[in-house]
Design a protein around this motif. Sequence first.
Motif, PDB file in Angstrom:
ATOM      1  N   GLU A   9       0.823  -1.204   0.000  1.00  0.00           N
ATOM      2  CA  GLU A   9       0.000   0.000   0.000  1.00  0.00           C
ATOM      3  C   GLU A   9       0.863   1.261   0.000  1.00  0.00           C
ATOM      4  N   GLU A  10       0.273   2.369  -0.433  1.00  0.00           N
ATOM      5  CA  GLU A  10       1.032   3.610  -0.601  1.00  0.00           C
ATOM      6  C   GLU A  10       1.310   4.321   0.717  1.00  0.00           C
ATOM      7  N   ARG A  11       0.374   4.302   1.637  1.00  0.00           N
ATOM      8  CA  ARG A  11       0.531   5.064   2.873  1.00  0.00           C
ATOM      9  C   ARG A  11       1.513   4.363   3.812  1.00  0.00           C
ATOM     10  N   SER A  12       2.482   5.093   4.321  1.00  0.00           N
ATOM     11  CA  SER A  12       3.537   4.528   5.158  1.00  0.00           C
ATOM     12  C   SER A  12       2.991   4.059   6.504  1.00  0.00           C
ATOM     13  N   VAL A  13       3.661   3.045   7.058  1.00  0.00           N
ATOM     14  CA  VAL A  13       3.316   2.574   8.404  1.00  0.00           C
ATOM     15  C   VAL A  13       4.274   3.135   9.451  1.00  0.00           C
ATOM     16  N   PHE A  14       5.232   3.939   9.040  1.00  0.00           N
ATOM     17  CA  PHE A  14       6.272   4.399   9.956  1.00  0.00           C
ATOM     18  C   PHE A  14       6.031   5.827  10.416  1.00  0.00           C
ATOM     19  N   GLY A  15       6.148   6.022  11.743  1.00  0.00           N
ATOM     20  CA  GLY A  15       6.037   7.355  12.305  1.00  0.00           C
ATOM     21  C   GLY A  15       4.652   7.956  12.283  1.00  0.00           C
ATOM     22  N   ASP A  16       3.623   7.137  12.137  1.00  0.00           N
ATOM     23  CA  ASP A  16       2.255   7.635  12.019  1.00  0.00           C
ATOM     24  C   ASP A  16       1.357   6.794  12.929  1.00  0.00           C
ATOM     25  N   ASP A  17       1.133   7.269  14.150  1.00  0.00           N
ATOM     26  CA  ASP A  17       0.315   6.520  15.097  1.00  0.00           C
ATOM     27  C   ASP A  17      -1.106   6.318  14.593  1.00  0.00           C
ATOM     28  N   ASP A  18      -1.654   7.314  13.918  1.00  0.00           N
ATOM     29  CA  ASP A  18      -3.019   7.174  13.407  1.00  0.00           C
ATOM     30  C   ASP A  18      -3.115   6.015  12.414  1.00  0.00           C
ATOM     31  N   ARG A  19      -2.094   5.858  11.592  1.00  0.00           N
ATOM     32  CA  ARG A  19      -2.067   4.759  10.630  1.00  0.00           C
ATOM     33  C   ARG A  19      -2.010   3.415  11.346  1.00  0.00           C
ATOM     34  N   LEU A  20      -1.181   3.320  12.391  1.00  0.00           N
ATOM     35  CA  LEU A  20      -1.061   2.066  13.128  1.00  0.00           C
ATOM     36  C   LEU A  20      -2.353   1.733  13.866  1.00  0.00           C
ATOM     37  N   VAL A  21      -3.007   2.717  14.423  1.00  0.00           N
ATOM     38  CA  VAL A  21      -4.288   2.483  15.094  1.00  0.00           C
ATOM     39  C   VAL A  21      -5.331   2.010  14.089  1.00  0.00           C
ATOM     40  N   GLU A  22      -5.328   2.607  12.921  1.00  0.00           N
ATOM     41  CA  GLU A  22      -6.249   2.207  11.856  1.00  0.00           C
ATOM     42  C   GLU A  22      -6.041   0.735  11.483  1.00  0.00           C
ATOM     43  N   LEU A  23      -4.792   0.326  11.332  1.00  0.00           N
ATOM     44  CA  LEU A  23      -4.486  -1.052  10.982  1.00  0.00           C
ATOM     45  C   LEU A  23      -4.833  -2.003  12.124  1.00  0.00           C
ATOM     46  N   ALA A  24      -4.568  -1.572  13.361  1.00  0.00           N
ATOM     47  CA  ALA A  24      -4.907  -2.402  14.515  1.00  0.00           C
ATOM     48  C   ALA A  24      -6.413  -2.628  14.592  1.00  0.00           C
ATOM     49  N   ALA A  25      -7.176  -1.583  14.354  1.00  0.00           N
ATOM     50  CA  ALA A  25      -8.633  -1.713  14.384  1.00  0.00           C
ATOM     51  C   ALA A  25      -9.122  -2.649  13.286  1.00  0.00           C
ATOM     52  N   ALA A  26      -8.526  -2.552  12.101  1.00  0.00           N
ATOM     53  CA  ALA A  26      -8.903  -3.423  10.986  1.00  0.00           C
ATOM     54  C   ALA A  26      -8.600  -4.885  11.296  1.00  0.00           C
ATOM     55  N   ALA A  27      -7.597  -5.115  12.152  1.00  0.00           N
ATOM     56  CA  ALA A  27      -7.229  -6.477  12.537  1.00  0.00           C
ATOM     57  C   ALA A  27      -8.040  -6.981  13.723  1.00  0.00           C
ATOM     58  N   GLY A  28      -8.948  -6.167  14.225  1.00  0.00           N
ATOM     59  CA  GLY A  28      -9.840  -6.599  15.288  1.00  0.00           C
ATOM     60  C   GLY A  28      -9.477  -6.158  16.680  1.00  0.00           C
ATOM     61  N   LEU A  29      -8.508  -5.246  16.812  1.00  0.00           N
ATOM     62  CA  LEU A  29      -8.140  -4.722  18.124  1.00  0.00           C
ATOM     63  C   LEU A  29      -8.965  -3.496  18.465  1.00  0.00           C
ATOM     64  N   ASP A  30      -9.068  -3.216  19.747  1.00  0.00           N
ATOM     65  CA  ASP A  30      -9.724  -2.006  20.217  1.00  0.00           C
ATOM     66  C   ASP A  30      -8.825  -0.817  19.878  1.00  0.00           C
ATOM     67  N   PRO A  31      -9.289   0.130  19.052  1.00  0.00           N
ATOM     68  CA  PRO A  31      -8.417   1.246  18.668  1.00  0.00           C
ATOM     69  C   PRO A  31      -7.943   2.084  19.853  1.00  0.00           C
ATOM     70  N   ALA A  32      -8.796   2.239  20.873  1.00  0.00           N
ATOM     71  CA  ALA A  32      -8.394   3.020  22.040  1.00  0.00           C
ATOM     72  C   ALA A  32      -7.265   2.320  22.786  1.00  0.00           C
ATOM     73  N   GLU A  33      -7.332   0.992  22.868  1.00  0.00           N
ATOM     74  CA  GLU A  33      -6.282   0.247  23.545  1.00  0.00           C
ATOM     75  C   GLU A  33      -4.982   0.315  22.752  1.00  0.00           C
ATOM     76  N   ALA A  34      -5.077   0.206  21.439  1.00  0.00           N
ATOM     77  CA  ALA A  34      -3.880   0.310  20.598  1.00  0.00           C
ATOM     78  C   ALA A  34      -3.235   1.681  20.747  1.00  0.00           C
ATOM     79  N   ARG A  35      -4.047   2.724  20.778  1.00  0.00           N
ATOM     80  CA  ARG A  35      -3.504   4.077  20.916  1.00  0.00           C
ATOM     81  C   ARG A  35      -2.845   4.256  22.278  1.00  0.00           C
ATOM     82  N   ALA A  36      -3.415   3.649  23.313  1.00  0.00           N
ATOM     83  CA  ALA A  36      -2.827   3.749  24.650  1.00  0.00           C
ATOM     84  C   ALA A  36      -1.452   3.084  24.688  1.00  0.00           C
ATOM     85  N   VAL A  37      -1.299   1.963  23.988  1.00  0.00           N
ATOM     86  CA  VAL A  37       0.005   1.300  23.916  1.00  0.00           C
ATOM     87  C   VAL A  37       1.018   2.207  23.222  1.00  0.00           C
TER      88      VAL A  37
END
Length: 239
Positions: free
Chosen positions: A128-156
């Motif tokens: 995919e075009e959008r980077s996974v590095f240095g972007d917490d919002d992107r990582l939270v988005e991916l975590a949520a898509a994988a079935g994780l609680d986005p709030a919990e991922a952001r807290a980590v």
Amino acid sequence: MRVEIWTDIACPWCYVGKARFDKALAAFPHREQVEVVHRSFELDPGRAKGDTTEVIAMLMKKYGMSEEQARDGERRLGENAAAEGLEYRTEGRDHGSTFDLHRLLHLARERGRQDALIEAFYRANFAEERSVFGDDDRLVELAAAAGLDPAEARAVLADPERYADRVRADEQEAAQLGATGVPFFVLDRAYGVSGAQPTEVFARALTQAWCDRAPLDVVGDGGEVCGPDGCAVPGAGAS
């Protein structure tokens, strides 16, 4: 039986190797009794979170490649990925710290979503075009898509100490097992498979590990890996 896989999201051979292993596991008669655990291994552990660069530029600077060599290597890796049915962007990908990604993978293991998250990370990084590095919002988005609680991922992500000890413990254990590059597969603490081996090598190792118990014996020495000196390039140096 447990299979532990030391990998890094920045490692193209880990991406290819997982696809090959998954094919072997899908055909394994006892696949429902196999637990797969993804372990942490950073190829660039000293890189700061916000320090990102384009992959071609990183290869040229870190490994002394010419631009032509770097681009040719990426093309060859793309061909290997395509052979496994994987998408692989050979141009415009970023490289950066994977420490936060590994921390989230430990959270995902606790929530039973580790394989889904590593698949999401691999796809995002290599296809995919959008980077996974240095972007917490992107990582939270991916975590949520994988079935994780986005709030919990952001807290980590907000707490750099969360799961940091587990990432480091995985890396120390890899060193103790003699893994100098990834991917590195350990089957039931009886057999090791180094590199992105062909599917049939993984199939043979699964069968051996299921039937036998022995000290760690590396199977298929010489497979393509990514290590401190760079990633093996298929066909490099051939006339």
